[in-house]
Design a protein around this motif. Structure first.
Motif, mmCIF file in Angstrom:
data_model
loop_
_atom_site.group_PDB
_atom_site.id
_atom_site.type_symbol
_atom_site.label_atom_id
_atom_site.label_comp_id
_atom_site.label_asym_id
_atom_site.label_seq_id
_atom_site.Cartn_x
_atom_site.Cartn_y
_atom_site.Cartn_z
ATOM 1 N N ARG A 191 6.151 5.846 5.544
ATOM 2 C CA ARG A 191 5.642 6.025 4.187
ATOM 3 C C ARG A 191 5.394 4.686 3.492
ATOM 4 O O ARG A 191 4.395 4.507 2.797
ATOM 5 C CB ARG A 191 6.633 6.854 3.360
ATOM 6 C CG ARG A 191 6.093 7.239 1.978
ATOM 7 C CD ARG A 191 7.122 7.936 1.122
ATOM 8 N NE ARG A 191 8.142 7.010 0.645
ATOM 9 C CZ ARG A 191 9.401 6.987 1.059
ATOM 10 N NH1 ARG A 191 9.799 7.845 1.978
ATOM 11 N NH2 ARG A 191 10.265 6.123 0.577
ATOM 12 N N ASN A 192 6.303 3.734 3.673
ATOM 13 C CA ASN A 192 6.190 2.459 2.962
ATOM 14 C C ASN A 192 5.110 1.549 3.534
ATOM 15 O O ASN A 192 4.577 0.697 2.822
ATOM 16 C CB ASN A 192 7.535 1.734 2.981
ATOM 17 C CG ASN A 192 8.572 2.396 2.096
ATOM 18 O OD1 ASN A 192 8.243 2.930 1.034
ATOM 19 N ND2 ASN A 192 9.824 2.384 2.530
ATOM 20 N N MET A 193 4.786 1.688 4.824
ATOM 21 C CA MET A 193 3.805 0.777 5.427
ATOM 22 C C MET A 193 2.371 1.264 5.283
ATOM 23 O O MET A 193 1.433 0.535 5.597
ATOM 24 C CB MET A 193 4.112 0.579 6.917
ATOM 25 C CG MET A 193 3.839 1.794 7.779
ATOM 26 S SD MET A 193 3.780 1.423 9.550
ATOM 27 C CE MET A 193 2.299 0.436 9.678
ATOM 28 N N THR A 194 2.176 2.500 4.836
ATOM 29 C CA THR A 194 0.830 3.050 4.739
ATOM 30 C C THR A 194 0.271 2.871 3.325
ATOM 31 O O THR A 194 1.025 2.797 2.352
ATOM 32 C CB THR A 194 0.824 4.548 5.100
ATOM 33 O OG1 THR A 194 1.856 5.212 4.359
ATOM 34 C CG2 THR A 194 1.089 4.748 6.579
ATOM 35 N N PRO A 195 -1.064 2.803 3.188
ATOM 36 C CA PRO A 195 -1.663 2.596 1.860
ATOM 37 C C PRO A 195 -1.490 3.821 0.970
ATOM 38 O O PRO A 195 -1.357 4.949 1.444
ATOM 39 C CB PRO A 195 -3.143 2.339 2.175
ATOM 40 C CG PRO A 195 -3.362 2.968 3.508
ATOM 41 C CD PRO A 195 -2.076 2.842 4.250
ATOM 42 N N GLN A 196 -1.514 3.570 -0.330
ATOM 43 C CA GLN A 196 -1.383 4.628 -1.323
ATOM 44 C C GLN A 196 -2.733 4.869 -1.986
ATOM 45 O O GLN A 196 -3.465 3.920 -2.274
ATOM 46 C CB GLN A 196 -0.350 4.232 -2.381
ATOM 47 C CG GLN A 196 0.987 3.789 -1.806
ATOM 48 C CD GLN A 196 1.803 3.019 -2.811
ATOM 49 O OE1 GLN A 196 2.032 3.482 -3.917
ATOM 50 N NE2 GLN A 196 2.242 1.822 -2.444
ATOM 51 N N PHE A 203 -9.774 4.391 -4.937
ATOM 52 C CA PHE A 203 -9.252 3.121 -4.433
ATOM 53 C C PHE A 203 -7.994 3.370 -3.612
ATOM 54 O O PHE A 203 -7.327 4.400 -3.754
ATOM 55 C CB PHE A 203 -8.916 2.175 -5.595
ATOM 56 C CG PHE A 203 -10.095 1.829 -6.456
ATOM 57 C CD1 PHE A 203 -11.007 0.860 -6.057
ATOM 58 C CD2 PHE A 203 -10.305 2.480 -7.665
ATOM 59 C CE1 PHE A 203 -12.093 0.546 -6.844
ATOM 60 C CE2 PHE A 203 -11.386 2.172 -8.465
ATOM 61 C CZ PHE A 203 -12.288 1.203 -8.053
ATOM 62 N N LEU A 204 -7.690 2.412 -2.765
ATOM 63 C CA LEU A 204 -6.456 2.430 -1.989
ATOM 64 C C LEU A 204 -5.592 1.252 -2.427
ATOM 65 O O LEU A 204 -6.070 0.120 -2.511
ATOM 66 C CB LEU A 204 -6.741 2.326 -0.485
ATOM 67 C CG LEU A 204 -7.492 3.494 0.152
ATOM 68 C CD1 LEU A 204 -7.734 3.217 1.626
ATOM 69 C CD2 LEU A 204 -6.727 4.803 -0.023
ATOM 70 N N LYS A 205 -4.344 1.532 -2.695
ATOM 71 C CA LYS A 205 -3.412 0.480 -3.082
ATOM 72 C C LYS A 205 -2.795 -0.154 -1.834
ATOM 73 O O LYS A 205 -2.625 0.497 -0.809
ATOM 74 C CB LYS A 205 -2.300 1.063 -3.965
ATOM 75 C CG LYS A 205 -2.795 1.674 -5.269
ATOM 76 C CD LYS A 205 -1.625 2.236 -6.073
ATOM 77 C CE LYS A 205 -2.117 2.900 -7.352
ATOM 78 N NZ LYS A 205 -0.988 3.479 -8.132
ATOM 79 N N THR A 206 -2.486 -1.422 -1.952
ATOM 80 C CA THR A 206 -1.869 -2.134 -0.841
ATOM 81 C C THR A 206 -0.519 -1.507 -0.491
ATOM 82 O O THR A 206 0.261 -1.160 -1.388
ATOM 83 C CB THR A 206 -1.656 -3.608 -1.208
ATOM 84 O OG1 THR A 206 -2.913 -4.188 -1.541
ATOM 85 C CG2 THR A 206 -1.043 -4.392 -0.052
ATOM 86 N N PRO A 207 -0.221 -1.324 0.793
ATOM 87 C CA PRO A 207 1.096 -0.787 1.169
ATOM 88 C C PRO A 207 2.223 -1.675 0.660
ATOM 89 O O PRO A 207 2.013 -2.840 0.298
ATOM 90 C CB PRO A 207 1.045 -0.782 2.700
ATOM 91 C CG PRO A 207 -0.404 -0.790 3.041
ATOM 92 C CD PRO A 207 -1.086 -1.559 1.960
ATOM 93 N N ARG A 208 3.410 -1.141 0.650
ATOM 94 C CA ARG A 208 4.564 -1.920 0.225
ATOM 95 C C ARG A 208 4.863 -3.019 1.251
ATOM 96 O O ARG A 208 4.526 -2.899 2.417
ATOM 97 C CB ARG A 208 5.779 -1.004 0.059
ATOM 98 C CG ARG A 208 5.600 -0.041 -1.111
ATOM 99 C CD ARG A 208 6.694 0.987 -1.193
ATOM 100 N NE ARG A 208 6.395 1.928 -2.279
ATOM 101 C CZ ARG A 208 6.555 3.234 -2.220
ATOM 102 N NH1 ARG A 208 7.030 3.788 -1.111
ATOM 103 N NH2 ARG A 208 6.262 4.009 -3.244
ATOM 104 N N CYS A 232 7.019 -9.899 4.150
ATOM 105 C CA CYS A 232 6.320 -9.443 5.347
ATOM 106 C C CYS A 232 5.601 -8.122 5.105
ATOM 107 O O CYS A 232 6.069 -7.276 4.328
ATOM 108 C CB CYS A 232 7.312 -9.251 6.505
ATOM 109 S SG CYS A 232 7.999 -10.783 7.174
ATOM 110 N N ALA A 233 4.485 -7.963 5.771
ATOM 111 C CA ALA A 233 3.795 -6.679 5.846
ATOM 112 C C ALA A 233 4.089 -6.072 7.204
ATOM 113 O O ALA A 233 4.146 -6.784 8.215
ATOM 114 C CB ALA A 233 2.288 -6.866 5.660
#
Length: 285
Positions: A191-196, A203-208, A232-233
Motif C-alpha cells: 500500500r505504501n509503495m504504490t501511487p495514490q 492526478f497521481l500522488k507520489t508514493p510514500r 528511500c523509495a
C-alpha cells in the motif's frame, strides 16, 4: 503508526540487532536548489512528513552497500580551446555592457588565436584540411596530412549516483497472531509503495517514501558501524507465497506456512562529502 515486528517477540528486549523500515508521506523538493534544498538524514531531513507503519525485521546474512560517482571521457582540442576563450571574453564584455568593445575584441582575439595555432607547429594546409573536414563531415585532415588534431582527452567528473539496496526475507509464522502480523507487513509495504489517486483520479500522488535504519540491539539506536540511509523509495516489492516449492496453509488459519519477500529501495538524493562530519565514530553514511 503501528509497529509490525517479525518475529513477533520484541527484538529490542532480547538485545537483537534488527532492520527498521518506516513509511512517511512524500514531501516534494520544490524549486529550491543548493543549500536551500531539503536534504539530510533522520532528524534533519525535511522530506519526512507524516509517519505510517514501522516494520522491524531481523538482520539478514548479507548486508552491503556500493558508493559510486559518474566520470566520463571529454575532449577539448586546441581550436576548441581558442574558440572557448574568445567566447568567454566576448560574453564578459557583453555582460559589462561593452557591445562595441566585445565585437572589436572578437576580431582581435580571432586573429591572435590563428597566429598562435600556426606558430605551434601547425600549418595553413593542416588548418584548412581540418575546417574543410568539419564542413563536409569527413576526416579530411587525416586523409590529406596523415595527422589528427590532439583531442586532449581527459576523464572528467560528470555527477553523483544514487545508491540502491536489496533485501530478502523468509517469514515463517509460528502462530495465528504472527501470521496476521506478516500479512499486515506485506499489505503495508504494497500500500505504501504504490501511487495514490487524487479525488477525481486526474492526478497521481507520489508514493510514500521510507526511512531505513540498522538498529543496534544493545542500545536500540542506529547501528554505529553500518551504513546510514537517506530517504528511500521502494522501487520493487516481490512476494513469493510458496517459497518451499509447494502450496501449504495452516489448519484453522488460512495463512501460508511461509512467505518470501524481496524489497528494492533507492535513495532519492545523493550523498556528499561534507556529510561525513562525524569523525571516526561511525562508518559514515
Amino acid at each position: 503508526r503501528e509497529i509490525l515486528r517479525y518475529p513477533r517477540q520484541s527484538l529490542d528486549s532480547y538485545g537483537y540487532d534488527y532492520i527498521e523500515i518506516t513509511a512517511y508521506d512524500y514531501v516534494p523538493s520544490g524549486l529550491d536548489t543548493g543549500k536551500k534544498l531539503k536534504t539530510g538524514f533522520k532528524g534533519s531531513n525535511r522530506r519526512f512528513s507524516r509517519r505510517y507503519e514501522t516494520i522491524q525485521l531481523p538482520m539478514q546474512p548479507q548486508l552491503s552497500e556500493a558508493t559510486a560517482v559518474s566520470w566520463g571521457q571529454d575532449s577539448l582540442n586546441a581550436i576548441q580551446a581558442e574558440g572557448a576563450q574568445i567566447a568567454t571574453n566576448a560574453i564578459r564584455d557583453l555582460g559589462e555592457g561593452n557591445i562595441g568593445e566585445a565585437l572589436g575584441n572578437m576580431v582581435t582575439d580571432t586573429g591572435t588565436a590563428i597566429n598562435r595555432l600556426l606558430a605551434d607547429g601547425g600549418s595553413k594546409a593542416a588548418l584548412t584540411a581540418y575546417f574543410a573536414g568539419q564542413a563536409v563531415g569527413a576526416n579530411v585532415l587525416g586523409r590529406s596530412t596523415g595527422q589528427v588534431i590532439n583531442p586532449n582527452l581527459e576523464l572528467l567528473f560528470s555527477g553523483p549516483n544514487l545508491r540502491s539496496f536489496n533485501f530478502n526475507f523468509t517469514l515463517t509464522p509460528r502462530d495465528p497472531e504472527e501470521a496476521r502480523v506478516v500479512r499486515k507487513m506485506i499489505r503495508a509495504m504494497k500500500r505504501n509503495m504504490t501511487p495514490q489517486r487524487s479525488n477525481e483520479a486526474v492526478f497521481l500522488k507520489t508514493p510514500r517514501i521510507f526511512e531505513l535504519e540498522y538498529i543496534f540491539g544493545d542500545t536500540n539506536r542506529e547501528h554505529p558501524f553500518l551504513n546510514k540511509f537517506k530517504p528511500c523509495a521502494c522501487t520493487n516489492f516481490t512476494v513469493n507465497y510458496t517459497p518451499d516449492g509447494s502450496y501449504m496453509t495452516y489448519r484453522g488459519e488460512p495463512s501460508m506456512t511461509s512467505y518470501q519477500i524481496a524489497m528494492s529501495f533507492g535513495e532519492i538524493e545523493p550523498i556528499y562529502s561534507d556529510e561525513y562530519n562525524d569523525g571516526e565514530r561511525t562508518m559514515g553514511l
